[in-house]
Design an enzyme around this catalytic site. Structure first.
Site, PDB file in Angstrom:
ATOM      1  N   GLU A 122     -29.837 -48.592  -3.295  1.00 28.72           N
ATOM      2  CA  GLU A 122     -28.834 -48.766  -4.341  1.00 28.72           C
ATOM      3  C   GLU A 122     -28.413 -50.219  -4.316  1.00 28.72           C
ATOM      4  OE1 GLU A 122     -25.104 -46.629  -4.282  1.00 28.72           O
ATOM      5  OE2 GLU A 122     -26.200 -44.791  -3.824  1.00 28.72           O
ATOM      6  N   ASP A 149     -13.618 -48.669  -4.945  1.00 24.30           N
ATOM      7  CA  ASP A 149     -14.135 -49.245  -3.713  1.00 24.30           C
ATOM      8  C   ASP A 149     -13.038 -49.679  -2.760  1.00 24.30           C
ATOM      9  OD1 ASP A 149     -17.085 -49.288  -3.817  1.00 24.30           O
ATOM     10  OD2 ASP A 149     -16.718 -50.348  -5.700  1.00 24.30           O
TER      11      ASP A 149
END
Lengths: 263, 391
Positions: free
Chosen positions: A53, A64
């Protein structure tokens, strides 16, 4: 199903039959700098990652934690754009036979233009996208752009997703179903969430594609604990932390340790 | 005029661009909000608090000296600065805190820029016995220090946010991260008419008391509607609350954004005047962004307007041409701030000083007889350091 997606699913399904977990490695493109990403990607694949990824940096990464936020900020300071990430993915694909996904927030993708994005991702050999701020209800435009190019948006589900919603979201999912292991943002944790096995079992009832678990997974013992529970694990922040600690060497040894724990 | 062709959308704007973890939470919130808004008991409780605690209705003051100074016939100020805690933010804070209690969520989180929403939330939480955590950019904590102290006095925990431009945008990011983590126990008390559905609709409904009162007060005082209604726009909560009552009237509606050092300098916070359509904080709306879709840093002398997005309903009202949006610079806002102090004995917040700064331009457009109403969304005590630093 298209060739690219079939390859992604088949590789993960084959691993399940081989009684091994798939290892999905996340790296922030452009961190610590643009040239390094290609090298780090090779190291991750050679160390045993089954899927890569590549993170696309964004100014406001609200799903995040601190590690990816910092990496994202640095990558942006290095001038990393969606086009640059696609170029890195293309180069990696030429060197290594590994499925690649891009993970990033909606706005830079919209800004790039969805038809152009789908065209360029397909040309680079990328399998699909993970867009954490584009839930099912908002993804019809992206889905319409990706489908003709043979690409997919990976379906994310969370411990808070109720069964009736899983029943709608999960069965059509392609590539793999991404189970967010905990309620929270990305980032290495000391321990797995207590209810992760129950959650993954709940998801599996509806899944035809392989099931991957991510968020918080950082150590070989986490990976071992997920054997027999999931088909694959996603590790991200822990890899970035390793790069910060000891560069390429440390990344290589963590990926190898994680890979060892998959079987 | 119908403002909502479909639920959660304002034309092509709005939506719920959120992590999956939060999707069930916004569905639950939407359900709880509709249920409360349809419930007589909720309204009775809210109305009593607005009357006896917030001090509503707030007065409508005629500003005769200001009208002369700017060349208008009559100017009326809707005095949200006289509401408890000194700004309109309390209207929505009280309404949402009551909703949180109904939802059995005892932990409240909020973001704040100028600190007015943080103070309002801390106040409502103190009153209703709820735990309160407020996220605030460190740059804003510096320039709005008195409000940081107020929040702490009221029992809230103020968590500094030291990321990005260290202002409102970054505080919203951090509040959303907290929400994702603690979603089962926590109510996110969002301060502006921004964010995912149902926030823009809910905040508009809770703030529309401003416009309803103002419209009634204006009709009583003038026997007619004003020619124009003006409000400042950051996220746009006071403006949408003020405008909501006038959308179907033949009244010019003018939203005033923060022009910072000037739109052409790029150092501003005027999303509608200088931004492009994008996705930020859960909604599709106008966003200040670069060519790669990265959100730009903003600049305004006013912390409450220093935000790179805007409520999605404003985006629709702009596109439909129902509201015209302009920008006034830091310098113009500071001049207007001083003018209102001297002319009327009212020290406004720097946010509505931007709306005051639009009055001379409205006088040129509408003529010297025109009647204009301004939403004076808050008072200026919090801004004294900033203004003194620029004297």
């Amino acid at each position: 199903m298209t060739v690219a997606l079939a390859r992604l699913e088949q590789s993960l399904t084959a691993l399940t039959r081989a009684k091994r977990l798939g290892l999905v490695a996340y790296l922030m493109a452009g961190y610590p700098d643009a040239d390094a990403t290609l090298r780090l990607g090779r190291i991750a694949v050679d160390g045993g990652a089954d899927v890569l990824e590549l993170g696309v940096p964004f100014s406001d990464p609200l799903a995040d934690g601190a590690t990816v936020q910092r990496a994202s900020e640095r990558a942006l300071a290095n001038g990393m754009t969606v086009a640059d990430v696609i170029a890195i993915a293309r180069d990696l694909r030429r060197e290594r036979d590994v499925p690649i996904l891009l993970m990033g927030y909606a706005n830079p993708f919209y800004r790039y233009g969805l038809p152009e994005l789908a065209r360029d991702l397909a040309a680079a050999g990328v399998e699909g996208l993970i867009v954490p701020d584009l839930p099912h209800e908002e993804s019809s435009d992206l889905a319409a752009a990706l489908a003709p190019a043979g690409l997919t948006q990976i379906c994310l589900v969370a411990p808070t997703t109720p069964d009736d919603r899983l029943a709608r979201l999960v069965p059509p999912a392609r590539g793999f179903v991404y189970c967010v292991s905990l309620t929270g943002v990305t980032g290495a944790r000391a321990a797995l969430a207590d209810d992760v096995a129950t959650f993954v079992a709940r998801v599996r009832r509806y899944a035809t594609a392989p099931v991957a678990v991510g968020f918080g997974i950082s150590r070989p013992e986490h990976v071992r604990a997920l054997r027999g529970v999931a088909d694959a694990v996603v590790v991200g922040s822990a890899l970035i932390d390793a790069i910060d600690r000891g560069g390429e060497h440390e990344l290589s040894s963590l990926v190898r340790a994680l890979r060892e724990a998959t079987a | 005029m119908t403002t909502e062709p479909r639920v959660g959308r304002f034309g092509p704007f709005g939506g719920q661009y959120l992590p999956e973890t939060l999707m069930p939470a916004v569905a639950e919130l939407d359900h709880a909000w509709r249920d409360a808004w349809a419930d007589r008991g909720y309204h009775d409780e809210l109305d009593a608090l607005l009357r006896d605690y917030v001090g509503r209705p707030t007065p409508l003051s005629e500003a005769r000296n200001l009208a002369r100074a700017v060349g208008l016939g009559r100017v009326f100020l809707k005095r949200e600065d006289l509401a408890h805690t000194g700004a309109h933010k309390i209207n929505s804070a009280v309404g949402q805190a009551l909703l949180a209690v109904r939802m059995r969520k005892r932990r409240i989180i909020a973001e704040t820029g100028a600190g007015q929403h943080g103070v309002a939330t801390a106040t409502a939480c103190a009153l209703l016995g709820l735990d309160c955590v407020v996220y605030m950019g460190t740059e804003d904590m510096r320039r709005q220090a008195p409000n940081v102290f107020r929040m702490r006095l009221l029992g809230a925990e103020v968590r500094p946010v030291d990321a990005g431009s260290r202002t409102l945008k970054d505080a919203v990011n951090e509040a959303i991260r907290d929400w994702v983590t603690n979603v089962r126990s926590t109510y996110y008390l969002l301060g502006s008419a921004i964010g995912p559905h149902p926030y823009p609709t809910m905040v508009r409904e809770l703030q529309s008391v401003i416009g309803r009162e103002a419209r009634r007060q204006l009709l009583e005082r003038c026997g007619a509607l004003p020619q124009a209604v003006v409000a400042c726009v950051g996220g746009g909560s006071n403006a949408i609350g003020m405008f909501a009552a006038f959308l179907d009237d033949p009244v010019t509606l003018r939203g005033v954004e923060a022009g910072g050092e000037g739109i052409t300098t790029g150092r501003h916070a005027a999303s509608l005047s200088g931004g492009e359509v994008g996705v930020l904080h859960g909604a599709r709306t106008y966003v200040l962004q670069d060519a790669a879709g990265q959100v730009r840093e903003t600049h305004s002398v006013s912390a409450g307007l220093d935000y790179p997005g805007v409520g999605p309903e404003h985006a629709m009202l702009k596109e439909r041409g129902r509201v015209s949006y302009v920008a006034r610079t830091d310098a113009e806002a500071l001049d207007a701030f001083r003018l209102l102090c001297r002319a009327e004995g009212i020290i406004p917040a720097l946010e509505p000083a931007h709306a005051i700064a639009e009055l001379p331009s409205l006088a040129r457009e509408l003529g010297p007889e025109a009647v204009v109403a301004v939403c004076l969304s808050g008072r200026g005590d919090k801004d004294l350091d900033t203004v003194m630093g620029r004297a």
